[in-house]
Design an enzyme around this catalytic site. Structure first.
Site, PDB file in Angstrom:
ATOM      1  N   LYS A  20      54.732  40.574  42.415  1.00 46.52           N
ATOM      2  CA  LYS A  20      53.947  40.793  41.198  1.00 46.52           C
ATOM      3  C   LYS A  20      54.344  39.767  40.131  1.00 46.52           C
ATOM      4  O   LYS A  20      55.546  39.584  39.869  1.00 46.52           O
ATOM      5  CB  LYS A  20      54.212  42.215  40.698  1.00 46.52           C
ATOM      6  CG  LYS A  20      53.317  42.621  39.573  1.00 46.52           C
ATOM      7  CD  LYS A  20      53.616  44.041  39.142  1.00 46.52           C
ATOM      8  CE  LYS A  20      53.037  44.270  37.770  1.00 46.52           C
ATOM      9  NZ  LYS A  20      53.729  45.280  37.018  1.00 46.52           N
ATOM     10  N   ASN A  44      33.947  41.027  40.940  1.00 42.26           N
ATOM     11  CA  ASN A  44      32.763  41.015  40.067  1.00 42.26           C
ATOM     12  C   ASN A  44      32.107  42.390  40.080  1.00 42.26           C
ATOM     13  O   ASN A  44      32.577  43.306  40.750  1.00 42.26           O
ATOM     14  CB  ASN A  44      31.790  39.918  40.505  1.00 42.26           C
ATOM     15  CG  ASN A  44      31.353  40.112  41.936  1.00 42.26           C
ATOM     16  OD1 ASN A  44      30.711  41.094  42.273  1.00 42.26           O
ATOM     17  ND2 ASN A  44      31.721  39.181  42.802  1.00 42.26           N
TER      18      ASN A  44
END
Ligand code: CTP
Length: 411
Positions: free
Chosen positions: A286, A207
């Site tokens: 990934k 955030n």
């Protein structure tokens, strides 16, 4: 504590009157010694008014020398602090040159010396300055800062003088004397910054929290004499001096670190923007793109604040509520639901809250509230800590309060 405060000629000298007040709040006696170039940036009149003593600046001032010679002044000092310290004064101290009163005192004192460097980042990174810094540190001289950030010249980098509160806290910690802070002898644990919740080895959810509020609060608590443990998510801020810092990444790590640090804590302040949810599974490799859309399964993160407030021996617990609407209503709901002693509500969204240097806040507790208008996060943090200390002693018993001789913030 007797402090010789040396002020040299840098733009950060404008912060010197504030520094004097922060040191005096802790009960220090200050004798200011200015260099000739410092007088270009700040007046002796202002400094005399805040320090309550005539300024010394001239080695050849017969009257002042007769009252207290430079040798007596060097002996009187429990610590010699130079803030701001220019590249020039660092070089002079390294070389042992003593052409003026301040550098003469540095040669003549047996007290600890602390320097708070302040200069343009290129000057700070210059190999000559760095070599001088290394020599000074080798000789046991304390280098306090500098901080990283925007500079008076308009550039960014390392070289800013640390905030007066942080310098004052460090100087008192260096010399083992914590002064007469509001939280002297108290343990305060603070969480700060965002958390990172891994999705795969290269991606995460986070955030916009910069950590500035939490770092400001931790520094303000240390400045009031508390033993502070700062549990920090990943942020891009300089390490505040005078406190213990534990770095974590995820909400889980922050939970564990907090519960380890909380033992024996008097006050817990949860300023971190902890992720509410994390990916249910972290991919080992990934993740490759295949379909037009993908779904990420999320799991609730443990609520650190609520878990601390629920402890049998819970410290005085303060939470934050960052809201885009219905500020007081939502914040009071969290105060009650999480069984907190206090909550700091602040508005977030465009132009306020996260990743800014200023903030406004309303603090709520059972039966009352107080609003603080927009100010720097450093100033707001100082006010929040004073209010927190007041309520902590009200709840935990005034007999536990240290005897104080605080200079009012409004003087
Ligand atoms: N907090 C925490 N641990 C979490 C989540 C939040 O310690 N896992 C703390 C924060 O540090 C802050 C307060 O709880 O002090 C914020 O409360 P919270 O209810 O989590 O706020 P929001 O995440 O904004 O909640 P909501 O989305 O429900 O408004």
């Amino acid at each position: 504590m007797n402090i010789v405060l040396g002020i040299t000629g840098g733009i950060a000298a404008y912060k010197a009157p504030d520094l004097v007040r922060r040191l005096r709040e802790r009960g220090a006696e200050i004798q200011i010694v200015m260099t000739a170039s410092a007088e270009e940036f700040v007046t002796g009149t202002a400094l005399q008014a805040v320090s309550g003593k005539p300024i010394r600046s001239n080695l050849w001032d017969k009257e002042a020398e007769a009252a207290m010679s430079h040798i007596e002044l060097a002996r009187w000092a429990d610590v010699v602090l130079i803030a701001p310290a220019t590249a020039e004064v660092m070089a002079r101290i390294v070389s042992g040159a003593a052409p003026d009163l301040l550098t003469t005192i540095c040669l003549a004192t047996e007290a600890p010396i602390a320097l708070a460097p302040a200069m343009n980042h290129v000057m700070w990174n210059n190999p000559a300055t760095q070599a001088n810094r290394a020599v000074l540190e080798e000789r046991g001289i304390h280098i306090v800062g500098p901080g990283i950030g925007s500079q008076a010249c308009g550039e960014e980098g390392a070289g800013r003088m640390l905030e007066p509160d942080a310098i004052a806290a460090t100087v008192f910690n260096l010399t083992g004397g914590k002064g007469q802070g509001l939280l002297e002898g108290r343990k305060v644990v603070v969480t700060a910054g965002p958390t990172r919740e891994a999705i795969d080895p290269v991606r995460y959810i986070t955030n916009r929290s910069s950590g500035k509020m939490g770092y400001g609060i931790a520094s303000a608590a240390a400045a009031q004499g508390a033993d502070v443990v700062l549990i920090s998510g990943p942020v891009n801020l300089p390490e505040p001096p005078g406190l213990e810092i534990i770095r974590v990444e995820s909400a889980k790590d922050m939970f564990v670190a907090t519960h380890e640090a909380i033992r024996g804590a008097d006050i817990f302040i949860a300023a971190a923007a902890v992720a509410d949810y994390r990916p249910s599974a972290i991919a080992n490799q990934k993740i490759k793109k295949h379909d037009e859309s993908m779904t990420l399964q999320l799991t609730r993160c443990p609520d650190i604040l609520a878990s601390v407030a629920a402890l049998d021996a819970a410290p005085f617990t303060i939470g934050f509520a960052a809201e885009t609407e219905k500020l007081a209503e939502y914040a009071r709901g969290k105060l009650e639901k999480k069984k907190l002693d206090m909550i700091v509500a602040n508005r977030v969204g465009q132009d306020c809250g996260f990743d800014r240097d200023d903030n406004a806040a309303t603090v709520l507790w059972n039966g009352g509230e107080r609003s603080f208008p927009t100010s720097s996060k450093v100033e707001l943090a100082r006010n929040l800590i004073e209010l927190a200390a007041e309520h902590f002693y009200a709840v935990r018993g005034p007999e536990t309060q240290p005897r104080l001789s605080i200079i009012s913030n409004n003087d």
